[in-house]
Motif scaffolding. Structure first.
Motif, PDB file in Angstrom:
ATOM      1  N   ILE A  90     -12.217 -11.885  -0.446  1.00  0.00           N
ATOM      2  CA  ILE A  90     -11.966 -11.258  -1.748  1.00  0.00           C
ATOM      3  C   ILE A  90     -11.830  -9.743  -1.586  1.00  0.00           C
ATOM      4  N   HIS A  91     -12.658  -9.175  -0.719  1.00  0.00           N
ATOM      5  CA  HIS A  91     -12.561  -7.733  -0.446  1.00  0.00           C
ATOM      6  C   HIS A  91     -11.191  -7.383   0.127  1.00  0.00           C
ATOM      7  N   SER A  92     -10.673  -8.238   1.008  1.00  0.00           N
ATOM      8  CA  SER A  92      -9.359  -7.997   1.604  1.00  0.00           C
ATOM      9  C   SER A  92      -8.264  -8.031   0.546  1.00  0.00           C
ATOM     10  N   HIS A 100      -1.167  -1.419  -2.442  1.00  0.00           N
ATOM     11  CA  HIS A 100       0.209  -1.629  -2.892  1.00  0.00           C
ATOM     12  C   HIS A 100       0.390  -1.435  -4.394  1.00  0.00           C
ATOM     13  N   GLY A 101      -0.649  -1.045  -5.102  1.00  0.00           N
ATOM     14  CA  GLY A 101      -0.525  -0.818  -6.532  1.00  0.00           C
ATOM     15  C   GLY A 101      -0.339  -2.093  -7.332  1.00  0.00           C
ATOM     16  N   LEU A 102      -0.940  -3.193  -6.879  1.00  0.00           N
ATOM     17  CA  LEU A 102      -0.831  -4.477  -7.559  1.00  0.00           C
ATOM     18  C   LEU A 102      -2.124  -4.814  -8.290  1.00  0.00           C
ATOM     19  N   THR A 103      -1.999  -5.635  -9.329  1.00  0.00           N
ATOM     20  CA  THR A 103      -3.157  -6.008 -10.143  1.00  0.00           C
ATOM     21  C   THR A 103      -3.389  -7.510 -10.079  1.00  0.00           C
ATOM     22  N   PRO A 104      -4.535  -7.961  -9.570  1.00  0.00           N
ATOM     23  CA  PRO A 104      -4.837  -9.391  -9.619  1.00  0.00           C
ATOM     24  C   PRO A 104      -5.089  -9.808 -11.068  1.00  0.00           C
ATOM     25  N   ILE A 105      -4.486 -10.915 -11.489  1.00  0.00           N
ATOM     26  CA  ILE A 105      -4.659 -11.345 -12.888  1.00  0.00           C
ATOM     27  C   ILE A 105      -5.234 -12.746 -13.007  1.00  0.00           C
ATOM     28  N   SER A 106      -5.253 -13.492 -11.904  1.00  0.00           N
ATOM     29  CA  SER A 106      -5.757 -14.864 -11.972  1.00  0.00           C
ATOM     30  C   SER A 106      -6.066 -15.352 -10.573  1.00  0.00           C
ATOM     31  N   LEU A 135     -12.488  -9.424  -8.798  1.00  0.00           N
ATOM     32  CA  LEU A 135     -11.153  -8.834  -8.686  1.00  0.00           C
ATOM     33  C   LEU A 135     -10.677  -8.208  -9.995  1.00  0.00           C
ATOM     34  N   GLY A 136     -11.470  -8.302 -11.044  1.00  0.00           N
ATOM     35  CA  GLY A 136     -11.070  -7.749 -12.329  1.00  0.00           C
ATOM     36  C   GLY A 136     -10.247  -8.704 -13.167  1.00  0.00           C
ATOM     37  N   CYS A 137     -10.166  -9.977 -12.737  1.00  0.00           N
ATOM     38  CA  CYS A 137      -9.417 -10.986 -13.501  1.00  0.00           C
ATOM     39  C   CYS A 137     -10.297 -11.592 -14.585  1.00  0.00           C
TER      40      CYS A 137
END
Length: 300
Positions: A90-92, A100-106, A135-137
């Motif tokens: 999960i840390h990776s 990369h400026g991406l957002t985990p959503i699910s 991850l903030g999801c």
């Protein structure tokens, strides 16, 4: 069986908090603080890592190669393998998203059904929920086993009954995805699920291609379950009654009709491009840019 008595103490003792993950991985909080989970009140596009990685254990390497070349910023992670769900895994994911400026959503975990072992399945689903939080999801996604296998729909419902109270306490949405030839497939299956599990935090992931693959009327699904649809997978299948993913426009699935009907009911959530496995590695980036262009207009 009641695994949550009292539920809050259970979650604390099990270490299902951000602190539990931080203790397992001391660098977690030092490198990137765990993002807070915020309510979602819009419609946004996302892409599933399976669209780039296929079904194998590739540690998301192909996804992190391809997705930064695309307009997508929101990513659903298909965490089907053990290393994906360890604290280090999960840390990776967190580190590479940050890079990369991406957002985990699910987070999509493996299907309901741990060889009929309800306790193992509950534990697995709880850990997926915590991984999503880390991850903030706010969303996790699970489908079922093959039709009639792993305890059938009864086992799915038994697990949902156990995890629904925890989902409410953790404020995580558990989305239950339909698949063709699966324990979660038909309108009647969802009727049974939602009759047995009445929770604001348990709902449907509507997979349009799989419903077509099962010859289920997409518009009937929306009319009947619009208040329970929390997540939408966009894909195109070759023809009714056959689930075989093709490039958007080459099949029969009316994704735009579904989106328009859902928006009419006030849908808020993600529209996830899940064109998997990859159709053509040579044209993958071009194909996915085109997919973004097809559905970009529905973002709100």
């Amino acid at each position: 069986m009641n695994l949550f008595n009292p539920r809050r103490d259970f979650l604390k003792k099990a270490g299902l908090g951000v602190a539990g993950l931080s203790l397992s991985n001391p660098t977690w909080k030092q490198s990137n603080p765990t993002p807070s989970v915020q309510p979602f009140d819009q419609v946004a596009l996302a892409i599933a890592t399976i669209t780039c990685d296929g079904f194998g254990d590739r540690n998301f390497e192909r996804a992190f190669e391809v997705i930064p070349q695309l307009p997508f910023k929101n990513v659903e992670f298909n965490c089907w393998y053990g290393r994906n769900l360890t604290p280090a895994g999960i840390h990776s994911i967190q580190q590479r998203c940050y890079q990369h400026g991406l957002t985990p959503i699910s987070v999509q975990g493996s299907a309901f059904g741990a060889e009929g072992n309800i306790i193992k399945d509950v534990a697995h689903k709880l850990w997926n929920m915590q991984a999503a939080k880390a991850l903030g999801c706010r969303r996790v996604k699970f489908t079922g086993a093959g039709r009639g296998k792993e305890g059938g729909l009864d086992a799915v419902i038994a697990v949902l009954k156990e995890i629904a109270p925890a989902a409410e306490e953790m404020d995580v949405l558990v989305t239950v995805e339909n698949h063709a030839n699966n324990n979660i497939e038909t309108i009647e299956d969802y009727d049974r699920i939602f009759e047995a599990v009445d929770s604001t935090h348990v709902g449907m992931c509507m997979d349009n291609g799989h419903f077509d693959g099962s010859s289920i009327d997409l518009m009937e699904v929306v009319d009947r379950f619009h208040s329970k649809i929390m997540h939408v997978d966009l894909k195109d299948t070759e023809r009714k009654g056959i689930h075989r993913v093709v490039n958007f426009g080459d099949g029969v699935t009316d994704n735009e009709g579904v989106i328009q009907k859902l928006l009419g009911y006030g849908y808020k959530g993600y529209l996830v491009v899940e064109m998997a496995p990859p159709r053509n590695e040579e044209t993958l980036v071009q194909d996915l840019r085109r997919a973004y262009g097809l559905f970009e207009k529905y973002q709100r």
